[in-house]
Design a protein around this motif. Structure first.
Motif, PDB file in Angstrom:
ATOM      1  N   GLY A 304       0.719  -1.219   0.160  1.00  0.00           N
ATOM      2  CA  GLY A 304      -0.102   0.094   0.055  1.00  0.00           C
ATOM      3  C   GLY A 304       0.679   1.286   0.031  1.00  0.00           C
ATOM      4  O   GLY A 304       0.504   2.119  -0.719  1.00  0.00           O
ATOM      5  N   ILE A 305       2.048   1.600   0.925  1.00  0.00           N
ATOM      6  CA  ILE A 305       2.396   2.703   1.010  1.00  0.00           C
ATOM      7  C   ILE A 305       3.627   2.816  -0.023  1.00  0.00           C
ATOM      8  O   ILE A 305       3.574   3.797  -0.762  1.00  0.00           O
ATOM      9  N   TYR A 306       4.172   1.761  -0.652  1.00  0.00           N
ATOM     10  CA  TYR A 306       5.041   1.971  -1.798  1.00  0.00           C
ATOM     11  C   TYR A 306       4.171   2.276  -3.010  1.00  0.00           C
ATOM     12  O   TYR A 306       4.754   3.023  -3.803  1.00  0.00           O
ATOM     13  N   LYS A 307       3.156   1.643  -3.224  1.00  0.00           N
ATOM     14  CA  LYS A 307       2.324   1.866  -4.419  1.00  0.00           C
ATOM     15  C   LYS A 307       1.855   3.541  -4.191  1.00  0.00           C
ATOM     16  O   LYS A 307       1.802   4.056  -5.372  1.00  0.00           O
ATOM     17  N   GLY A 308       1.432   3.856  -3.174  1.00  0.00           N
ATOM     18  CA  GLY A 308       0.861   5.119  -3.128  1.00  0.00           C
ATOM     19  C   GLY A 308       1.871   6.289  -3.328  1.00  0.00           C
ATOM     20  O   GLY A 308       1.966   7.166  -4.162  1.00  0.00           O
ATOM     21  N   LEU A 309       3.317   6.248  -2.868  1.00  0.00           N
ATOM     22  CA  LEU A 309       4.309   6.734  -3.040  1.00  0.00           C
ATOM     23  C   LEU A 309       4.646   6.976  -4.532  1.00  0.00           C
ATOM     24  O   LEU A 309       4.927   7.841  -5.255  1.00  0.00           O
ATOM     25  N   SER A 310       4.756   5.648  -5.187  1.00  0.00           N
ATOM     26  CA  SER A 310       5.040   5.594  -6.548  1.00  0.00           C
ATOM     27  C   SER A 310       4.159   6.337  -7.515  1.00  0.00           C
ATOM     28  O   SER A 310       4.397   6.937  -8.484  1.00  0.00           O
ATOM     29  N   HIS A 311       2.963   6.121  -7.239  1.00  0.00           N
ATOM     30  CA  HIS A 311       1.682   6.756  -8.055  1.00  0.00           C
ATOM     31  C   HIS A 311       1.758   8.345  -7.598  1.00  0.00           C
ATOM     32  O   HIS A 311       1.463   8.867  -8.850  1.00  0.00           O
ATOM     33  N   GLY A 312       2.091   8.787  -6.668  1.00  0.00           N
ATOM     34  CA  GLY A 312       2.166  10.153  -6.457  1.00  0.00           C
ATOM     35  C   GLY A 312       3.193  10.709  -7.163  1.00  0.00           C
ATOM     36  O   GLY A 312       3.264  11.942  -7.847  1.00  0.00           O
ATOM     37  N   LEU A 313       4.513  10.328  -7.477  1.00  0.00           N
ATOM     38  CA  LEU A 313       5.574  10.624  -8.304  1.00  0.00           C
ATOM     39  C   LEU A 313       4.971  10.660  -9.688  1.00  0.00           C
ATOM     40  O   LEU A 313       5.494  11.518 -10.295  1.00  0.00           O
ATOM     41  N   GLN A 314       4.457   9.739 -10.142  1.00  0.00           N
ATOM     42  CA  GLN A 314       3.843   9.637 -11.443  1.00  0.00           C
ATOM     43  C   GLN A 314       2.833  10.828 -11.582  1.00  0.00           C
ATOM     44  O   GLN A 314       2.738  11.130 -12.822  1.00  0.00           O
ATOM     45  N   ALA A 315       2.060  11.107 -10.798  1.00  0.00           N
ATOM     46  CA  ALA A 315       1.025  12.029 -10.773  1.00  0.00           C
ATOM     47  C   ALA A 315       1.815  13.345 -10.962  1.00  0.00           C
ATOM     48  O   ALA A 315       1.243  14.281 -11.770  1.00  0.00           O
ATOM     49  N   GLY A 316       2.915  13.605 -10.518  1.00  0.00           N
ATOM     50  CA  GLY A 316       3.909  14.929 -10.709  1.00  0.00           C
ATOM     51  C   GLY A 316       4.195  15.042 -12.000  1.00  0.00           C
ATOM     52  O   GLY A 316       4.094  15.969 -12.708  1.00  0.00           O
ATOM     53  N   LYS A 317       4.587  13.800 -12.861  1.00  0.00           N
ATOM     54  CA  LYS A 317       4.935  13.840 -14.243  1.00  0.00           C
ATOM     55  C   LYS A 317       3.716  14.148 -15.101  1.00  0.00           C
ATOM     56  O   LYS A 317       3.906  15.019 -15.992  1.00  0.00           O
ATOM     57  N   LYS A 318       2.667  13.521 -14.674  1.00  0.00           N
ATOM     58  CA  LYS A 318       1.550  13.899 -15.513  1.00  0.00           C
ATOM     59  C   LYS A 318       1.108  15.278 -15.620  1.00  0.00           C
ATOM     60  O   LYS A 318       0.643  15.790 -16.666  1.00  0.00           O
ATOM     61  N   VAL A 319       0.898  15.978 -14.373  1.00  0.00           N
ATOM     62  CA  VAL A 319       0.548  17.140 -14.185  1.00  0.00           C
ATOM     63  C   VAL A 319       1.423  18.231 -14.887  1.00  0.00           C
ATOM     64  O   VAL A 319       1.063  19.084 -15.575  1.00  0.00           O
ATOM     65  N   MET A 320       2.835  17.969 -14.664  1.00  0.00           N
ATOM     66  CA  MET A 320       3.627  18.781 -15.489  1.00  0.00           C
ATOM     67  C   MET A 320       3.690  18.653 -17.041  1.00  0.00           C
ATOM     68  O   MET A 320       3.410  19.598 -17.394  1.00  0.00           O
ATOM     69  N   THR A 321       3.330  17.388 -17.437  1.00  0.00           N
ATOM     70  CA  THR A 321       3.361  17.356 -18.843  1.00  0.00           C
ATOM     71  C   THR A 321       1.974  17.973 -19.324  1.00  0.00           C
ATOM     72  O   THR A 321       1.712  18.740 -20.314  1.00  0.00           O
ATOM     73  N   TRP A 322       0.731  17.864 -18.695  1.00  0.00           N
ATOM     74  CA  TRP A 322      -0.618  18.570 -18.891  1.00  0.00           C
ATOM     75  C   TRP A 322      -0.623  19.836 -18.840  1.00  0.00           C
ATOM     76  O   TRP A 322      -1.215  20.471 -19.722  1.00  0.00           O
ATOM     77  N   PHE A 323       0.134  20.660 -17.934  1.00  0.00           N
ATOM     78  CA  PHE A 323       0.330  21.868 -17.851  1.00  0.00           C
ATOM     79  C   PHE A 323       1.310  22.741 -18.926  1.00  0.00           C
ATOM     80  O   PHE A 323       1.283  23.784 -19.699  1.00  0.00           O
TER      81      PHE A 323
END
Length: 382
Positions: A304-323
């Motif tokens: 759970g914790i590992y998955k959450g941190l990993s997805h959070g980092l990927q969210a940063g990449k997606k938001v950066m690309t989106w903006f």
């Protein structure tokens, strides 16, 4: 004070949401609001993480704080599973080092402090109620929130929304995106303070007729014990103010003998419904779901914790690309989630198939006969 407009609103303040806030603010100048219905410091379940977690913490810029946070290493697992004698799985040969037993409140505070120092705004004790999607994508969503301290609704406009609300996936549900659930489990968890005694630093797992048990010593003289079972067995665990839970643990072989050596006090009991499953869609043009919101696992996976941190980092990449250029946002996050969930299902079913001592018991019979079409879960997107 909550403003009326933000570039990104993150719903959920667990590891996934906090990691997303950190990643977004370190990659962009986007204004970020994170809201969570719990008050800051409230106890959350999830106290152990695999060795590879440290690599993610380095990317989030909190590794030094983590090492100073009073967390303790875990040398490995001891389990009674599929046989009557204990087996051992040590981390001594893992190149990333040992697993970790967390002081969960200190761990969450570390992430929250980092998010705020990066410029994210956090509003605790704030509940998400509803979302309205605007026809103009640039305007994103209008979110209805309620702050418990004020006991009144407020509206916030978000150009991009991240659903990190845990297995309930509250935001995705408002978009009529539902989760395909493949199981239902119930975990009864006891947190205690160690008054006297000395136990093993290994995490202990033990299969029983109607489920399985988990036991671990934690930092700051804390102890956690858990029984995972089906709903019909909850009544017996709750008998006489959870004396049934205590008796069930004492009757186990490995865990029972470990607990007998400890003098525990200040015990509190919590029951959680666990519905492993995956959302029908992980993301849209200006939203995404991460952590348990997009894919919740059986706790036997301990991811759970590992998955959450990993997805959070990927969210940063997606938001950066989106903006930067939303027309060319070719995110592969959805396929990664499908692949990850397919791997999880295979591993989970393998683990449950190892236990055959109670092959006719309802709990084990249900989890050894799941017929899952993995090809549909991990197929490449056309």
């Amino acid at each position: 004070m909550i403003n009326t407009k933000y570039d990104v609103v993150i719903l959920g303040g667990g590891p996934a949401g906090l990691a997303a806030a950190i990643a977004i603010r370190t990659k962009t100048d986007a204004s970020v609001l994170l809201v969570d219905r719990q008050h800051q410091g409230e106890v959350r379940v999830g106290e152990n993480c695999p060795p590879e977690t440290v690599l993610l913490l380095k990317q989030l810029g909190v590794a030094k704080e983590f090492y100073r946070g009073g967390h303790q290493t875990c040398p490995g697992y001891a389990s009674v599973w599929g046989r009557d004698t204990p087996g051992y799985n040590d981390f001594i040969v893992n190149p990333q080092g040992p697993a970790w037993r967390l002081n969960r409140q200190a761990f969450d505070k570390m992430l929250a402090d980092r998010a705020e120092s990066c410029g994210a705004q956090i509003s605790w004790s704030t509940r998400f109620i509803d979302a309205q999607k605007h026809s103009n994508e640039a305007e994103g969503f209008t979110l209805r929130l309620v702050r418990k301290s004020e006991d009144r609704e407020c509206e916030v406009q978000a150009r991009f929304v991240i659903d990190a609300t845990g297995s309930t996936a509250c935001f995705a549900g408002k978009l009529d995106i539902n989760k395909s659930v493949d199981d239902e489990l119930f975990a009864t968890v006891r947190f205690s303070t160690l008054a006297q005694g000395r136990g093993s630093k290994q995490i202990q797992l033990e299969a029983v007729e109607h489920g399985w048990c988990y036991h671990s010593l934690l930092p700051a003289e804390k102890v956690v014990s858990m029984i995972v079972t089906e709903k019909k067995h909850l009544v017996s665990l709750r008998e006489n103010e959870f004396q049934g839970f205590d008796d069930a643990l004492q009757n186990t072989n490995l865990i029972g003998s470990s607990i007998a050596k400890l003098d525990l006090k200040e015990s509190s009991y919590h029951t959680y419904c666990i519905r492993p499953g995956m959302l029908a869609a992980a993301e849209g043009s200006n939203w995404m779901a991460i952590g348990d919101a997009v894919a919740s696992f059986d706790p036997i996976a301990a991811q759970g914790i590992y998955k959450g941190l990993s997805h959070g980092l990927q969210a940063g990449k997606k938001v950066m690309t989106w903006f930067e250029n939303r027309e060319q946002n070719n995110s592969n996050f959805s396929q990664q989630v499908k692949n990850q969930y397919g791997d999880y299902l295979r591993n989970r079913n393998h683990v449950y198939s190892l236990e055959r001592r109670w092959s006719n018991a309802h709990f084990w019979l249900n989890r050894s006969s799941n017929n899952i079409d993995y090809s549909q879960l991990i197929k490449n997107e056309s």
